[in-house]
Design a protein around this motif. Structure first.
Motif, PDB file in Angstrom:
ATOM      1  N   ALA A  38     -60.842 -99.954  46.123  1.00 35.34           N
ATOM      2  CA  ALA A  38     -60.462-100.470  45.100  1.00 35.34           C
ATOM      3  C   ALA A  38     -60.080-101.517  45.070  1.00 35.34           C
ATOM      4  O   ALA A  38     -59.804-102.288  44.102  1.00 35.34           O
ATOM      5  CB  ALA A  38     -59.117 -99.479  44.914  1.00 35.34           C
ATOM      6  N   ASP A  39     -59.630-102.451  45.935  1.00 35.12           N
ATOM      7  CA  ASP A  39     -59.391-103.810  46.172  1.00 35.12           C
ATOM      8  C   ASP A  39     -60.678-105.027  46.861  1.00 35.12           C
ATOM      9  O   ASP A  39     -60.295-105.914  47.045  1.00 35.12           O
ATOM     10  CB  ASP A  39     -58.446-103.888  47.960  1.00 35.12           C
ATOM     11  N   VAL A  76     -69.660-102.708  40.315  1.00 35.87           N
ATOM     12  CA  VAL A  76     -69.437-102.032  41.256  1.00 35.87           C
ATOM     13  C   VAL A  76     -69.047-100.731  40.048  1.00 35.87           C
ATOM     14  O   VAL A  76     -68.120-101.495  39.744  1.00 35.87           O
ATOM     15  CB  VAL A  76     -68.836-102.635  42.433  1.00 35.87           C
ATOM     16  N   ALA A  77     -68.142-100.020  41.191  1.00 34.73           N
ATOM     17  CA  ALA A  77     -67.198 -98.919  40.522  1.00 34.73           C
ATOM     18  C   ALA A  77     -66.440 -98.763  42.057  1.00 34.73           C
ATOM     19  O   ALA A  77     -66.679 -98.644  43.219  1.00 34.73           O
ATOM     20  CB  ALA A  77     -67.537 -97.552  40.194  1.00 34.73           C
ATOM     21  N   SER A  78     -65.449 -98.329  42.171  1.00 35.75           N
ATOM     22  CA  SER A  78     -64.757 -98.304  42.874  1.00 35.75           C
ATOM     23  C   SER A  78     -64.788 -96.293  43.630  1.00 35.75           C
ATOM     24  O   SER A  78     -64.992 -95.461  42.934  1.00 35.75           O
ATOM     25  CB  SER A  78     -63.028 -98.325  43.457  1.00 35.75           C
ATOM     26  N   TYR A  79     -64.829 -96.191  44.114  1.00 34.44           N
ATOM     27  CA  TYR A  79     -64.882 -94.767  44.971  1.00 34.44           C
ATOM     28  C   TYR A  79     -63.903 -94.062  43.577  1.00 34.44           C
ATOM     29  O   TYR A  79     -64.100 -92.544  42.978  1.00 34.44           O
ATOM     30  CB  TYR A  79     -64.341 -93.918  47.102  1.00 34.44           C
ATOM     31  N   MET A  94     -63.162-107.065  41.452  1.00 35.09           N
ATOM     32  CA  MET A  94     -63.209-106.084  40.019  1.00 35.09           C
ATOM     33  C   MET A  94     -63.268-106.390  38.823  1.00 35.09           C
ATOM     34  O   MET A  94     -63.200-106.002  38.656  1.00 35.09           O
ATOM     35  CB  MET A  94     -62.099-105.198  40.588  1.00 35.09           C
ATOM     36  N   SER A  95     -62.096-107.218  38.567  1.00 38.86           N
ATOM     37  CA  SER A  95     -61.450-108.102  37.149  1.00 38.86           C
ATOM     38  C   SER A  95     -63.165-108.349  36.398  1.00 38.86           C
ATOM     39  O   SER A  95     -63.158-108.301  34.781  1.00 38.86           O
ATOM     40  CB  SER A  95     -60.714-108.916  36.928  1.00 38.86           C
ATOM     41  N   ARG A  96     -63.790-109.007  36.908  1.00 43.71           N
ATOM     42  CA  ARG A  96     -65.300-109.134  36.554  1.00 43.71           C
ATOM     43  C   ARG A  96     -66.670-107.967  36.821  1.00 43.71           C
ATOM     44  O   ARG A  96     -66.855-107.954  36.139  1.00 43.71           O
ATOM     45  CB  ARG A  96     -65.872-110.308  37.459  1.00 43.71           C
ATOM     46  N   ALA A  97     -66.682-107.613  37.547  1.00 45.30           N
ATOM     47  CA  ALA A  97     -68.094-106.984  38.681  1.00 45.30           C
ATOM     48  C   ALA A  97     -67.310-104.663  38.481  1.00 45.30           C
ATOM     49  O   ALA A  97     -68.222-104.983  38.046  1.00 45.30           O
ATOM     50  CB  ALA A  97     -67.849-106.819  39.444  1.00 45.30           C
ATOM     51  N   ARG A  98     -65.992-104.470  37.410  1.00 49.78           N
ATOM     52  CA  ARG A  98     -65.859-103.569  37.383  1.00 49.78           C
ATOM     53  C   ARG A  98     -67.180-102.425  36.121  1.00 49.78           C
ATOM     54  O   ARG A  98     -66.713-103.231  34.774  1.00 49.78           O
ATOM     55  CB  ARG A  98     -64.821-102.645  37.130  1.00 49.78           C
ATOM     56  N   HIS A  99     -67.664-101.335  36.252  1.00 53.21           N
ATOM     57  CA  HIS A  99     -68.887-101.276  35.259  1.00 53.21           C
ATOM     58  C   HIS A  99     -67.508-100.357  34.873  1.00 53.21           C
ATOM     59  O   HIS A  99     -66.447 -99.005  35.530  1.00 53.21           O
ATOM     60  CB  HIS A  99     -69.616-100.519  36.487  1.00 53.21           C
ATOM     61  N   VAL A 102     -65.718 -93.967  40.574  1.00 55.19           N
ATOM     62  CA  VAL A 102     -66.649 -92.984  40.830  1.00 55.19           C
ATOM     63  C   VAL A 102     -66.536 -91.591  41.002  1.00 55.19           C
ATOM     64  O   VAL A 102     -66.846 -90.247  39.794  1.00 55.19           O
ATOM     65  CB  VAL A 102     -67.727 -92.615  41.693  1.00 55.19           C
ATOM     66  N   GLY A 103     -65.013 -90.816  41.618  1.00 56.34           N
ATOM     67  CA  GLY A 103     -64.717 -89.622  41.450  1.00 56.34           C
ATOM     68  C   GLY A 103     -63.857 -89.620  40.153  1.00 56.34           C
ATOM     69  O   GLY A 103     -64.000 -87.584  39.896  1.00 56.34           O
ATOM     70  N   ARG A 104     -63.731 -90.106  39.077  1.00 58.85           N
ATOM     71  CA  ARG A 104     -63.047 -89.625  37.941  1.00 58.85           C
ATOM     72  C   ARG A 104     -64.324 -89.441  37.028  1.00 58.85           C
ATOM     73  O   ARG A 104     -63.995 -88.324  36.506  1.00 58.85           O
ATOM     74  CB  ARG A 104     -61.979 -90.502  37.563  1.00 58.85           C
TER      75      ARG A 104
END
Length: 94
Positions: A55-56, A19-22, A85-90, A25-27
């Motif tokens: 983000a959470d 996943v990515a947070s909004y 998020m610590s394991r899934a963040r792209h 993706v924005g960055r």
């Protein structure tokens, strides 16, 4: 190419199980998190919208609340109702 196209490209490049947070993706697209969310509302159903979370780690509530089911089906690491998020963040390569 517009920022909506940039957001589409970023979202489509997130692999299944990640996943990515909004904000992420924005960055990637050169806009803010709110602009990324607005652009996502303009994208077609073929874009993996469920891979973009808050983000959470909270999944989006749109599309009838189907995101958690889709995330789990892809094997996305979860902590209860949120994405881990610590394991899934792209992370995009540069």
């Amino acid at each position: 190419m517009t920022f909506v196209d940039d957001v589409r490209e970023a979202v489509c490049s997130i692999p299944a199980g990640a996943v990515a947070s909004y904000g992420d993706v924005g960055r990637r697209a050169g806009v803010g998190a709110r602009q990324a969310g607005r652009a996502m509302s303009l994208l077609d159903e073929g874009v993996p919208w469920w891979r973009v979370v808050y983000a959470d780690g909270t999944p989006p509530f749109c599309h009838g609340g189907r995101a958690p089911v889709l995330l789990r089906a892809e094997g996305t690491p979860m902590r209860g109702t949120r994405v881990d998020m610590s394991r899934a963040r792209h992370h995009w390569g540069h």
